[in-house]
Write a protein that holds these residues in place. Structure first.
Motif, PDB file in Angstrom:
ATOM      1  N   PHE A  56       0.869  -1.173   0.000  1.00 57.74           N
ATOM      2  CA  PHE A  56       0.000   0.000   0.000  1.00 57.74           C
ATOM      3  C   PHE A  56       0.902   1.218   0.000  1.00 57.74           C
ATOM      4  O   PHE A  56       1.890   1.259   0.740  1.00 57.74           O
ATOM      5  N   GLY A  57       0.593   2.222  -0.824  1.00 62.68           N
ATOM      6  CA  GLY A  57       1.434   3.407  -0.853  1.00 62.68           C
ATOM      7  C   GLY A  57       0.691   4.642  -1.316  1.00 62.68           C
ATOM      8  O   GLY A  57      -0.441   4.573  -1.784  1.00 62.68           O
ATOM      9  N   ILE A  58       1.357   5.772  -1.155  1.00 60.17           N
ATOM     10  CA  ILE A  58       0.851   7.041  -1.676  1.00 60.17           C
ATOM     11  C   ILE A  58       1.948   7.675  -2.518  1.00 60.17           C
ATOM     12  O   ILE A  58       3.129   7.500  -2.258  1.00 60.17           O
ATOM     13  N   LYS A  59       1.517   8.369  -3.546  1.00 64.53           N
ATOM     14  CA  LYS A  59       2.431   9.090  -4.421  1.00 64.53           C
ATOM     15  C   LYS A  59       1.914  10.515  -4.517  1.00 64.53           C
ATOM     16  O   LYS A  59       0.735  10.727  -4.821  1.00 64.53           O
ATOM     17  N   ARG A  60       2.778  11.487  -4.218  1.00 60.01           N
ATOM     18  CA  ARG A  60       2.386  12.884  -4.261  1.00 60.01           C
ATOM     19  C   ARG A  60       3.454  13.697  -4.990  1.00 60.01           C
ATOM     20  O   ARG A  60       4.628  13.353  -4.985  1.00 60.01           O
ATOM     21  N   ASN A  61       3.017  14.792  -5.580  1.00 57.99           N
ATOM     22  CA  ASN A  61       3.919  15.691  -6.293  1.00 57.99           C
ATOM     23  C   ASN A  61       4.410  16.791  -5.364  1.00 57.99           C
ATOM     24  O   ASN A  61       3.642  17.334  -4.571  1.00 57.99           O
ATOM     25  N   ILE A  62       5.679  17.117  -5.494  1.00 54.40           N
ATOM     26  CA  ILE A  62       6.246  18.269  -4.797  1.00 54.40           C
ATOM     27  C   ILE A  62       6.121  19.483  -5.716  1.00 54.40           C
ATOM     28  O   ILE A  62       5.726  20.560  -5.279  1.00 54.40           O
ATOM     29  N   TRP A 111       6.337  20.284 -10.463  1.00 50.21           N
ATOM     30  CA  TRP A 111       6.136  19.711 -11.793  1.00 50.21           C
ATOM     31  C   TRP A 111       6.966  18.451 -12.035  1.00 50.21           C
ATOM     32  O   TRP A 111       6.475  17.471 -12.578  1.00 50.21           O
ATOM     33  N   ASN A 112       8.233  18.432 -11.624  1.00 53.14           N
ATOM     34  CA  ASN A 112       9.103  17.288 -11.881  1.00 53.14           C
ATOM     35  C   ASN A 112       9.389  16.424 -10.661  1.00 53.14           C
ATOM     36  O   ASN A 112       9.761  15.269 -10.815  1.00 53.14           O
ATOM     37  N   TRP A 113       9.274  16.938  -9.474  1.00 51.20           N
ATOM     38  CA  TRP A 113       9.648  16.204  -8.265  1.00 51.20           C
ATOM     39  C   TRP A 113       8.429  15.590  -7.597  1.00 51.20           C
ATOM     40  O   TRP A 113       7.362  16.190  -7.556  1.00 51.20           O
ATOM     41  N   ASN A 114       8.609  14.377  -7.066  1.00 55.68           N
ATOM     42  CA  ASN A 114       7.533  13.711  -6.333  1.00 55.68           C
ATOM     43  C   ASN A 114       8.127  12.883  -5.201  1.00 55.68           C
ATOM     44  O   ASN A 114       9.336  12.775  -5.063  1.00 55.68           O
ATOM     45  N   TYR A 115       7.248  12.316  -4.381  1.00 52.66           N
ATOM     46  CA  TYR A 115       7.690  11.395  -3.340  1.00 52.66           C
ATOM     47  C   TYR A 115       6.688  10.257  -3.215  1.00 52.66           C
ATOM     48  O   TYR A 115       5.527  10.393  -3.605  1.00 52.66           O
ATOM     49  N   GLU A 116       7.173   9.134  -2.710  1.00 50.98           N
ATOM     50  CA  GLU A 116       6.341   7.963  -2.456  1.00 50.98           C
ATOM     51  C   GLU A 116       6.579   7.494  -1.034  1.00 50.98           C
ATOM     52  O   GLU A 116       7.717   7.430  -0.579  1.00 50.98           O
ATOM     53  N   LEU A 117       5.501   7.159  -0.353  1.00 53.49           N
ATOM     54  CA  LEU A 117       5.551   6.577   0.993  1.00 53.49           C
ATOM     55  C   LEU A 117       4.675   5.339   0.984  1.00 53.49           C
ATOM     56  O   LEU A 117       3.626   5.329   0.351  1.00 53.49           O
ATOM     57  N   GLY A 118       5.083   4.313   1.682  1.00 59.87           N
ATOM     58  CA  GLY A 118       4.249   3.114   1.753  1.00 59.87           C
ATOM     59  C   GLY A 118       5.008   1.932   2.295  1.00 59.87           C
ATOM     60  O   GLY A 118       6.168   2.039   2.709  1.00 59.87           O
ATOM     61  N   GLY A 119       4.324   0.803   2.278  1.00 58.30           N
ATOM     62  CA  GLY A 119       4.973  -0.407   2.738  1.00 58.30           C
ATOM     63  C   GLY A 119       4.071  -1.610   2.626  1.00 58.30           C
ATOM     64  O   GLY A 119       2.876  -1.515   2.337  1.00 58.30           O
ATOM     65  N   GLY A 120       4.672  -2.762   2.848  1.00 59.51           N
ATOM     66  CA  GLY A 120       3.944  -4.020   2.801  1.00 59.51           C
ATOM     67  C   GLY A 120       4.789  -5.151   3.344  1.00 59.51           C
ATOM     68  O   GLY A 120       5.997  -5.013   3.533  1.00 59.51           O
ATOM     69  N   VAL A 121       4.131  -6.259   3.617  1.00 62.15           N
ATOM     70  CA  VAL A 121       4.796  -7.463   4.116  1.00 62.15           C
ATOM     71  C   VAL A 121       4.458  -8.596   3.162  1.00 62.15           C
ATOM     72  O   VAL A 121       3.310  -8.765   2.766  1.00 62.15           O
ATOM     73  N   GLY A 122       5.480  -9.381   2.782  1.00 61.76           N
ATOM     74  CA  GLY A 122       5.265 -10.481   1.850  1.00 61.76           C
ATOM     75  C   GLY A 122       6.212 -11.627   2.113  1.00 61.76           C
ATOM     76  O   GLY A 122       6.675 -11.825   3.237  1.00 61.76           O
ATOM     77  N   LEU A 123       6.521 -12.372   1.047  1.00 62.27           N
ATOM     78  CA  LEU A 123       7.364 -13.554   1.162  1.00 62.27           C
ATOM     79  C   LEU A 123       8.635 -13.408   0.342  1.00 62.27           C
ATOM     80  O   LEU A 123       8.609 -12.909  -0.780  1.00 62.27           O
ATOM     81  N   GLY A 124       9.737 -13.884   0.908  1.00 64.97           N
ATOM     82  CA  GLY A 124      10.994 -14.004   0.192  1.00 64.97           C
ATOM     83  C   GLY A 124      11.181 -15.451  -0.220  1.00 64.97           C
ATOM     84  O   GLY A 124      11.082 -16.363   0.606  1.00 64.97           O
TER      85      GLY A 124
END
Length: 184
Positions: free
Chosen positions: A136-142, A144-157
């Motif tokens: 699950f994550g969010i993507k936001r713009n700072i 016109w060209n710059w952005n950031y992403e925050l999020g995370g999840g748990v899965g299998l290796g």
């Protein structure tokens, strides 16, 4: 089983609205606390995209053989279908949806080939692995060209290639703390 999953995926794509809300193609670079990546995101439908990236992924690793904890950077290839589920609501509330600015669910598939490892530990090569992580994550713009992403999840290796006795599936984490620059 895979045929059923693909059929369900394409049925969901066909029920999406026809408004073009996800960008056709985005190419960029990202960096985070531990790593550097080059990415591309292609539109599959109005709310679905196909995100792919290559880069150096960092983690803190503990190896009983060598003793201690050390950071290691490994090459990674990643693909993930992303579903931006709140774009219509953000658009209706007059919020920014430019360059896929919204919340998303994804299924991240990462392959860590056993090519090399960059670390202060002399023998930091680790076994090849495949990670499957719902994220699950969010993507936001700072701007016109710059952005950031925050999020995370748990899965299998999943150990890939030649495995040693006793290697099994293990829990893994996908943490997104990234700042990126988009090219056109």
């Amino acid at each position: 089983m895979w045929k059923s999953i693909l059929l369900l995926f394409f049925i969901i794509l066909n029920f999406e609205s026809t408004a073009q809300e996800v960008e056709k193609s985005l190419f960029g670079i990202q960096t985070g606390i531990l790593g550097f990546w080059v990415s591309n995101e292609l539109r599959l439908s109005p709310h679905w995209s196909f995100y792919s990236e290559i880069g150096l992924d960092g983690s803190i690793t503990t190896k009983e053989i060598h003793g201690g904890t050390f950071p290691v950077f490994l090459p990674v290839f990643s693909i993930e279908p992303r579903h931006y589920y709140n774009l219509p609501k953000r658009k209706a509330d007059a919020k920014d949806v430019f360059h896929n600015s919204g919340n998303f669910f994804s299924l991240s598939l990462k392959w860590y080939p056993n090519w090399f490892g960059l670390s202060d530990n002399n023998n930091s090569r680790l076994g090849a692995d495949i990670f499957v992580v719902p994220t699950f994550g969010i993507k936001r713009n700072i701007n016109w060209n710059w952005n950031y992403e925050l999020g995370g999840g748990v899965g299998l290796g999943i150990p890939a290639g030649s495995t040693q006795a006793g290697e099994v599936l293990r829990p893994v984490y996908n943490i997104l703390l990234r700042v990126g620059y988009k090219f056109y």
